[in-house]
Motif scaffolding. Structure first.
Motif, PDB file in Angstrom:
ATOM      1  N   ILE A 146      -5.638   2.736  -4.745  1.00  0.00           N
ATOM      2  CA  ILE A 146      -4.400   2.270  -4.122  1.00  0.00           C
ATOM      3  C   ILE A 146      -4.411   0.754  -3.954  1.00  0.00           C
ATOM      4  CG2 ILE A 146      -3.095   2.287  -1.952  1.00  0.00           C
ATOM      5  CD1 ILE A 146      -3.804   5.256  -1.715  1.00  0.00           C
ATOM      6  N   LEU A 147      -5.564   0.188  -3.575  1.00  0.00           N
ATOM      7  CA  LEU A 147      -5.641  -1.264  -3.404  1.00  0.00           C
ATOM      8  C   LEU A 147      -5.385  -1.994  -4.715  1.00  0.00           C
ATOM      9  CD1 LEU A 147      -8.550  -2.006  -0.911  1.00  0.00           C
ATOM     10  CD2 LEU A 147      -6.127  -1.666  -0.474  1.00  0.00           C
ATOM     11  N   TRP A 148      -5.903  -1.464  -5.810  1.00  0.00           N
ATOM     12  CA  TRP A 148      -5.658  -2.119  -7.100  1.00  0.00           C
ATOM     13  C   TRP A 148      -4.200  -1.979  -7.523  1.00  0.00           C
ATOM     14  CZ3 TRP A 148      -8.124  -5.849  -9.313  1.00  0.00           C
ATOM     15  CH2 TRP A 148      -9.485  -6.014  -9.074  1.00  0.00           C
ATOM     16  N   LYS A 149      -3.574  -0.863  -7.193  1.00  0.00           N
ATOM     17  CA  LYS A 149      -2.153  -0.723  -7.475  1.00  0.00           C
ATOM     18  C   LYS A 149      -1.348  -1.710  -6.635  1.00  0.00           C
ATOM     19  CE  LYS A 149      -2.386   4.176  -8.755  1.00  0.00           C
ATOM     20  NZ  LYS A 149      -2.047   5.559  -8.329  1.00  0.00           N
ATOM     21  N   ALA A 150      -1.748  -1.884  -5.368  1.00  0.00           N
ATOM     22  CA  ALA A 150      -1.065  -2.852  -4.507  1.00  0.00           C
ATOM     23  C   ALA A 150      -1.265  -4.267  -5.046  1.00  0.00           C
ATOM     24  CB  ALA A 150      -1.608  -2.744  -3.078  1.00  0.00           C
ATOM     25  N   TRP A 151      -2.483  -4.549  -5.522  1.00  0.00           N
ATOM     26  CA  TRP A 151      -2.757  -5.847  -6.153  1.00  0.00           C
ATOM     27  C   TRP A 151      -1.846  -6.027  -7.358  1.00  0.00           C
ATOM     28  CZ3 TRP A 151      -4.170  -7.233 -11.071  1.00  0.00           C
ATOM     29  CH2 TRP A 151      -4.639  -8.531 -11.265  1.00  0.00           C
ATOM     30  N   ILE A 190       0.837  -1.211   0.000  1.00  0.00           N
ATOM     31  CA  ILE A 190       0.000   0.000   0.000  1.00  0.00           C
ATOM     32  C   ILE A 190       0.866   1.253   0.000  1.00  0.00           C
ATOM     33  CG2 ILE A 190      -1.604   1.364   1.401  1.00  0.00           C
ATOM     34  CD1 ILE A 190      -2.897  -1.281   2.273  1.00  0.00           C
ATOM     35  N   ALA A 191       1.866   1.268   0.844  1.00  0.00           N
ATOM     36  CA  ALA A 191       2.739   2.441   0.942  1.00  0.00           C
ATOM     37  C   ALA A 191       3.475   2.692  -0.366  1.00  0.00           C
ATOM     38  CB  ALA A 191       3.734   2.253   2.087  1.00  0.00           C
ATOM     39  N   ASN A 192       3.984   1.639  -0.962  1.00  0.00           N
ATOM     40  CA  ASN A 192       4.705   1.799  -2.220  1.00  0.00           C
ATOM     41  C   ASN A 192       3.775   2.164  -3.367  1.00  0.00           C
ATOM     42  OD1 ASN A 192       7.299   1.339  -1.247  1.00  0.00           O
ATOM     43  ND2 ASN A 192       7.121  -0.872  -1.443  1.00  0.00           N
ATOM     44  N   ALA A 193       2.537   1.667  -3.319  1.00  0.00           N
ATOM     45  CA  ALA A 193       1.568   2.005  -4.362  1.00  0.00           C
ATOM     46  C   ALA A 193       1.256   3.486  -4.367  1.00  0.00           C
ATOM     47  CB  ALA A 193       0.274   1.196  -4.162  1.00  0.00           C
ATOM     48  N   ALA A 194       1.337   4.108  -3.193  1.00  0.00           N
ATOM     49  CA  ALA A 194       1.042   5.543  -3.071  1.00  0.00           C
ATOM     50  C   ALA A 194       2.298   6.396  -2.993  1.00  0.00           C
ATOM     51  CB  ALA A 194       0.184   5.791  -1.832  1.00  0.00           C
ATOM     52  N   TRP A 195       3.475   5.776  -3.068  1.00  0.00           N
ATOM     53  CA  TRP A 195       4.742   6.487  -2.936  1.00  0.00           C
ATOM     54  C   TRP A 195       4.769   7.311  -1.649  1.00  0.00           C
ATOM     55  CZ3 TRP A 195       8.587   5.388  -6.321  1.00  0.00           C
ATOM     56  CH2 TRP A 195       8.216   4.781  -7.514  1.00  0.00           C
ATOM     57  N   GLN A 196       4.275   6.702  -0.563  1.00  0.00           N
ATOM     58  CA  GLN A 196       4.207   7.398   0.720  1.00  0.00           C
ATOM     59  C   GLN A 196       4.795   6.525   1.822  1.00  0.00           C
ATOM     60  OE1 GLN A 196       3.223  10.469   1.472  1.00  0.00           O
ATOM     61  NE2 GLN A 196       2.622  11.030  -0.597  1.00  0.00           N
ATOM     62  N   TRP A 197       5.995   6.012   1.618  1.00  0.00           N
ATOM     63  CA  TRP A 197       6.555   5.090   2.602  1.00  0.00           C
ATOM     64  C   TRP A 197       7.265   5.833   3.729  1.00  0.00           C
ATOM     65  CZ3 TRP A 197       5.753   0.649   4.443  1.00  0.00           C
ATOM     66  CH2 TRP A 197       6.695   0.030   5.269  1.00  0.00           C
ATOM     67  N   ASP A 198       6.728   5.706   4.914  1.00  0.00           N
ATOM     68  CA  ASP A 198       7.348   6.243   6.123  1.00  0.00           C
ATOM     69  C   ASP A 198       7.255   5.141   7.171  1.00  0.00           C
ATOM     70  OD1 ASP A 198       8.165   7.513   8.418  1.00  0.00           O
ATOM     71  OD2 ASP A 198       7.066   9.365   8.025  1.00  0.00           O
ATOM     72  N   GLY A 199       8.232   4.252   7.119  1.00  0.00           N
ATOM     73  CA  GLY A 199       8.179   3.053   7.949  1.00  0.00           C
ATOM     74  C   GLY A 199       8.038   3.334   9.425  1.00  0.00           C
ATOM     75  N   ALA A 200       8.755   4.323   9.945  1.00  0.00           N
ATOM     76  CA  ALA A 200       8.707   4.623  11.377  1.00  0.00           C
ATOM     77  C   ALA A 200       7.324   5.103  11.783  1.00  0.00           C
ATOM     78  CB  ALA A 200       9.759   5.678  11.719  1.00  0.00           C
ATOM     79  N   ALA A 201       6.712   5.966  10.956  1.00  0.00           N
ATOM     80  CA  ALA A 201       5.383   6.492  11.275  1.00  0.00           C
ATOM     81  C   ALA A 201       4.327   5.399  11.194  1.00  0.00           C
ATOM     82  CB  ALA A 201       5.035   7.641  10.322  1.00  0.00           C
ATOM     83  N   ILE A 202       4.418   4.551  10.164  1.00  0.00           N
ATOM     84  CA  ILE A 202       3.453   3.459  10.014  1.00  0.00           C
ATOM     85  C   ILE A 202       3.576   2.487  11.186  1.00  0.00           C
ATOM     86  CG2 ILE A 202       2.865   1.438   8.616  1.00  0.00           C
ATOM     87  CD1 ILE A 202       3.554   3.122   6.144  1.00  0.00           C
ATOM     88  N   ARG A 203       4.808   2.175  11.564  1.00  0.00           N
ATOM     89  CA  ARG A 203       5.025   1.268  12.697  1.00  0.00           C
ATOM     90  C   ARG A 203       4.443   1.841  13.982  1.00  0.00           C
ATOM     91  NH1 ARG A 203      10.078   1.533  12.698  1.00  0.00           N
ATOM     92  NH2 ARG A 203      10.369   0.002  11.033  1.00  0.00           N
ATOM     93  N   ALA A 204       4.650   3.125  14.204  1.00  0.00           N
ATOM     94  CA  ALA A 204       4.140   3.761  15.425  1.00  0.00           C
ATOM     95  C   ALA A 204       2.613   3.772  15.436  1.00  0.00           C
ATOM     96  CB  ALA A 204       4.675   5.189  15.523  1.00  0.00           C
ATOM     97  N   ASP A 205       1.994   4.081  14.297  1.00  0.00           N
ATOM     98  CA  ASP A 205       0.526   4.088  14.219  1.00  0.00           C
ATOM     99  C   ASP A 205      -0.040   2.681  14.345  1.00  0.00           C
ATOM    100  OD1 ASP A 205       0.125   6.801  14.051  1.00  0.00           O
ATOM    101  OD2 ASP A 205       0.168   6.853  11.864  1.00  0.00           O
TER     102      ASP A 205
END
Length: 302
Positions: free
Chosen positions: A283-288, A209-224
């Protein structure tokens, strides 16, 4: 055919056909059959003392039935494997159900509520438009993991036996894996096993999902993700929240009681609409598509 090639064909078949109503109105879906088995085990053995032990043995029995069924079906050949695997994937079905919420919400709030009530367990009668859209987006993210990426992941690991075992565990968790007086002990094994088998797929879904949207912030996603009550469901939801720049989760009602869950990406936009549901589906279809591409690569390499 290799497992990757079989899965590749199954992903395409599911994306094109989904779950034909004409078929499942005449025959019980495999998930329904699994539910009937879990329901029978619950009614029969969830009594008296030693409920945790009984629940564990029942889960072992159910998963064993799934594995044996998978072995038998695999012996029928690649075509049967493709068809069964496609039936156990849910990308098209998920997309259709979530899209129905956006369509209903554009018509009227009651229609949006009615559509989202088909895919979430929370109270929907008093939802405003933002809450309705938020529930649909959360369901889309979580079910992308449970209904698409996780089954596909386990198929690549062990073919139909592993895929059917996963679906049985996931079904058991959805039916008895609750901390209620009736199921707290009997459903303990189902809940713990579901947590275990979803550890990697949930994080893989978040990555896609993150890569499909070009919004990868691993630390923030992990914290949330850690804010979520589930050790796994928070990952795809956190990734989706960051991908869309919105806040997910937050307060919601179950059985007439308002529960104050923390916000995921609290700084994100909280006023949502049907357009945000459409964006989540894109985004889900891009992830697919990324999962599909991964299967292409694996098929070529193998």
């Amino acid at each position: 055919m290799t497992l990757a090639l079989v899965l590749l064909c199954a992903l395409m078949l599911d994306a094109v056909l989904g779950e034909p109503k004409w078929l499942w109105s005449r025959l019980p879906h495999p998930a329904v059959l699994m539910g009937r088995l879990i329901g029978w085990l619950d009614r029969t053995f969830n009594t008296g003392p030693a409920k945790r032990a009984k629940g564990t043995l029942c889960l072992i029995f159910a998963v064993g039935c799934a594995v044996i069924t998978g072995l038998v079906l695999s012996a029928l050949g690649p075509l049967a494997e493709v068809i069964i695997a496609a039936i156990l994937l849910a990308q098209r079905s998920l997309s259709d159900h979530v899209a129905a919420v956006a369509k209903g919400l554009r018509r009227s709030l009651p229609e949006g509520r009615a559509a989202v009530a088909m895919i979430v367990s929370r109270d929907t009668s008093d939802m405003d438009p933002s809450q309705t859209a938020r529930a649909a987006i959360e369901s889309a993210a979580e079910n992308m993991s449970d209904g698409v990426i996780a089954p596909a992941f386990w198929f690549l690991i062990g073919g139909l036996p592993a895929m059917l075992a996963y679906k049985m565990i996931n079904t058991a968790d959805s039916m008895i894996g609750y901390r209620t007086p009736r199921h707290h002990a009997f459903g303990w094994a189902a809940a713990r096993m579901d947590d275990l088998v979803n550890i990697l797929p949930a994080r893989l879904t978040a990555l896609l999902i993150a890569n499909a949207a070009w919004q990868w912030d691993g630390a923030a996603i992990r914290a949330d993700a850690r804010l979520h009550k589930s050790p796994n469901a928070g990952w795809p939801e956190a990734a989706m929240a960051r991908a869309l720049g919105i806040a997910l989760a937050g307060p919601r009602a179950y059985d007439g009681t308002l529960q104050d869950f923390p916000w995921v990406n609290e700084a994100g936009r909280k006023v949502l609409s049907a357009d945000d549901i459409d964006a989540s589906l894109s985004i889900l279809w891009k992830a697919w598509g990324m999962m599909f591409t991964l299967c292409v690569v694996l098929a070529i390499l193998s």
